[in-house]
Design an enzyme around this catalytic site. Structure first.
Site, PDB file in Angstrom:
ATOM      1  N   ASP A   1      -0.512 -26.156   1.820  1.00 49.11           N
ATOM      2  CA  ASP A   1      -0.500 -26.133   0.354  1.00 49.11           C
ATOM      3  C   ASP A   1       0.946 -26.089  -0.142  1.00 49.11           C
ATOM      4  OD1 ASP A   1       0.052 -23.535   1.079  1.00 49.11           O
ATOM      5  OD2 ASP A   1      -1.348 -22.603  -0.323  1.00 49.11           O
ATOM      6  N   SER A   2       1.911 -26.087   0.805  1.00 49.15           N
ATOM      7  CA  SER A   2       3.318 -26.282   0.454  1.00 49.15           C
ATOM      8  C   SER A   2       3.510 -27.645  -0.199  1.00 49.15           C
ATOM      9  CB  SER A   2       4.206 -26.160   1.700  1.00 49.15           C
ATOM     10  OG  SER A   2       3.732 -27.006   2.732  1.00 49.15           O
TER      11      SER A   2
ATOM     12  N   GLU B   1       4.251 -15.598   9.464  1.00 47.66           N
ATOM     13  CA  GLU B   1       5.354 -16.105   8.633  1.00 47.66           C
ATOM     14  C   GLU B   1       6.227 -14.957   8.143  1.00 47.66           C
ATOM     15  OE1 GLU B   1       4.321 -18.820   5.454  1.00 47.66           O
ATOM     16  OE2 GLU B   1       6.372 -18.782   4.661  1.00 47.66           O
TER      17      GLU B   1
ATOM     18  N   GLU C   1      -4.901 -17.772   4.148  1.00 44.85           N
ATOM     19  CA  GLU C   1      -3.974 -16.642   4.183  1.00 44.85           C
ATOM     20  C   GLU C   1      -4.715 -15.319   4.035  1.00 44.85           C
ATOM     21  OE1 GLU C   1      -0.918 -17.232   1.234  1.00 44.85           O
ATOM     22  OE2 GLU C   1      -0.430 -19.220   1.978  1.00 44.85           O
TER      23      GLU C   1
ATOM     24  N   ASP D   1      -5.023 -26.709   4.769  1.00 43.66           N
ATOM     25  CA  ASP D   1      -4.869 -25.406   4.110  1.00 43.66           C
ATOM     26  C   ASP D   1      -5.907 -25.249   3.008  1.00 43.66           C
ATOM     27  OD1 ASP D   1      -3.198 -23.284   4.569  1.00 43.66           O
ATOM     28  OD2 ASP D   1      -1.429 -24.220   3.656  1.00 43.66           O
TER      29      ASP D   1
ATOM     30  N   LYS E   1      -7.017 -23.590   7.406  1.00 47.66           N
ATOM     31  CA  LYS E   1      -6.159 -22.399   7.481  1.00 47.66           C
ATOM     32  C   LYS E   1      -6.288 -21.640   6.165  1.00 47.66           C
ATOM     33  CE  LYS E   1      -1.437 -22.501   7.071  1.00 47.66           C
ATOM     34  NZ  LYS E   1      -1.236 -21.627   5.895  1.00 47.66           N
TER      35      LYS E   1
HETATM   36  O1  KIV Z   1       1.703 -24.470   3.381  1.00 52.45           O
HETATM   37  C1  KIV Z   1       2.398 -24.495   4.413  1.00 52.45           C
HETATM   38  O2  KIV Z   1       3.197 -25.415   4.636  1.00 52.45           O
HETATM   39  C2  KIV Z   1       2.242 -23.405   5.360  1.00 52.45           C
HETATM   40  C3  KIV Z   1       3.201 -23.339   6.511  1.00 52.45           C
HETATM   41  C4  KIV Z   1       4.537 -22.942   6.065  1.00 52.45           C
HETATM   42  C5  KIV Z   1       2.689 -22.475   7.596  1.00 52.45           C
HETATM   43  O3  KIV Z   1       1.406 -22.584   5.196  1.00 52.45           O
END
Ligand code: KIV
Length: 275
Positions: A55-56, A193, A126, A94, A124
Site C-alpha cells: 500500500d506504499s 519493520e 499490519e 497488501d 499482507k
Molecule cells: O507497503 C509496503 O511497501 C510495505 C513494505 C514496506 C513492507 O508494507
C-alpha cells in the site's frame, strides 16, 4: 500448454509453503514492492522471490503523504497488473487501511477479493495481538497471510510519525508479543519493520516462520525494499534503504535530451519518419 510443462513451471513457483522452507537458511530471500506489469516482469525475471503490491503505492505512485487513502479497488487494480507479470515469484497483496480493521468477516471478504480479482496468492496485513482473530479467519478461508509488525505505517497517527518501534523494555516486549501472536494465528511469514537489529534477531530466532526485514538489520530470513528506494526514484531515501541504481537521474537526463532534440528539430530524424 502440456500438463508436463505446466507442472514443471509450478515446481519453480515460489509459494507461501516453499517460502517457509527458507526459514533459518544461510541464504536470505528477497522481496521487492512492485505496482505494475513492467516492473513485475523485470523483478520476476531477475529472480526476486516475493513481489509485494504494497500500500506504499499511496506514497510512491499516487503522491499521497501516507498509505491511509489507498482503497481496496486501487489495490485490486495494481495487484492484477503485478500478478500478470510474475511467473515465478510469490505475489502478495497488501490489505489497505480500512479493509480489515472493522471486522474479521469484512477482512475475509476483502482478502478474497484480492485473490479473486487481484490474482494474488497471499495477502499482507499490519498488526499483531489485536489482529490475531482476523489473521486466523483469513487463513481459515484458505488464504495465506503475511503479518507485519513493528513500525506499521497504517498506524501513523497512533505512533505519532514513522518512528522506530521496540526501543525500551516494554516496547520491545510488545513487538515480540505481536510477532508471536501473528505466528500463532497461522501467518506464513512476518515483516519486521523499523525495529532494532538485535530485536529482529531475537524474534527471528524465536519464530518458526520466516521473518522479512525492512529497517530491521541483516539477520532476518528475508529482506524487503520499496521499488522507488531501490531504483532512486524518490527525492529522499530512508537511511535503512539502499539505492542500487539511479533511474530518476537517468529518466530526467533522457527527458531533457528529448526536449532539446525536439526544440532543435533533430527528432524525429529520417529513420524515425515514414516515406
Ligand atoms: O507497503 C509496503 O511497501 C510495505 C513494505 C514496506 C513492507 O508494507
Amino acid at each position: 500448454m502440456s500438463t508436463v510443462t505446466q507442472s514443471a513451471r509450478r515446481e519453480h513457483r515460489v509459494t507461501a509453503r516453499s517460502l517457509q522452507r527458507r526459514k533459518g537458511k544461510a541464504e536470505a530471500f528477497s522481496m521487492l514492492t512492485a505496482y505494475d506489469h513492467t516492473f513485475s516482469r523485470i523483478f520476476d525475471e531477475a529472480g526476486i522471490d516475493v513481489l509485494l503490491i504494497g500500500d506504499s503505492v499511496g506514497n510512491t505512485v499516487q503522491g499521497e503523504e501516507s498509505t491511509l487513502p489507498v482503497t481496496l479497488d486501487e489495490m485490486v487494480y495494481h495487484c492484477r497488473m503485478v500478478a500478470r507479470g510474475a511467473r515465478r515469484a510469490l505475489v502478495v497483496g497488501d490489505m489497505p487501511f480500512g479493509s480489515y480493521q472493522v471486522s474479521p468477516e469484512e477482512a475475509v471478504r476483502n482478502a478474497i477479493r484480492l485473490v479473486k480479482d487481484g490474482g494474488v496468492a497471499a495477502v499482507k496485513l499490519e498488526g499483531g495481538e489485536h489482529m490475531q482473530e482476523t489473521i486466523s479467519r483469513i487463513v481459515r478461508a484458505e488464504i495465506p497471510v503475511m503479518g507485519h509488525v513493528g513500525l506499521t505505517p497504517q498506524a501513523i497517527h497512533r505512533m505519532g510519525g514513522y518512528r522506530v518501534q521496540g526501543r525500551g523494555d516494554a516496547a520491545r516486549e510488545q513487538v515480540i508479543a505481536d510477532a508471536v501472536a501473528v505466528e500463532a494465528a497461522g501467518a506464513f511469514a512476518v515483516v519486521l519493520e523499523g525495529v532494532p537489529a538485535d530485536l529482529a534477531r531475537e524474534i527471528t530466532e524465536r519464530l518458526a516462520i520466516p521473518t522479512i526485514g525492512i529497517g530491521a538489520g541483516v539477520e532476518c530470513d528475508g529482506q524487503v525494499l520499496v521499488l522507488h528506494d531501490l531504483l532512486g526514484l524518490t527525492d529522499w531515501t530512508p537511511s535503512f534503504a539502499k539505492t542500487y541504481a539511479n533511474l530518476g537521474a537517468l529518466a530526467s537526463q533522457a527527458a531533457r535530451a528529448y526536449a532539446d532534440d525536439v526544440a532543435q528539430r533533430k527528432f524525429p530524424a529520417d529513420e524515425h519518419s515514414y516515406s
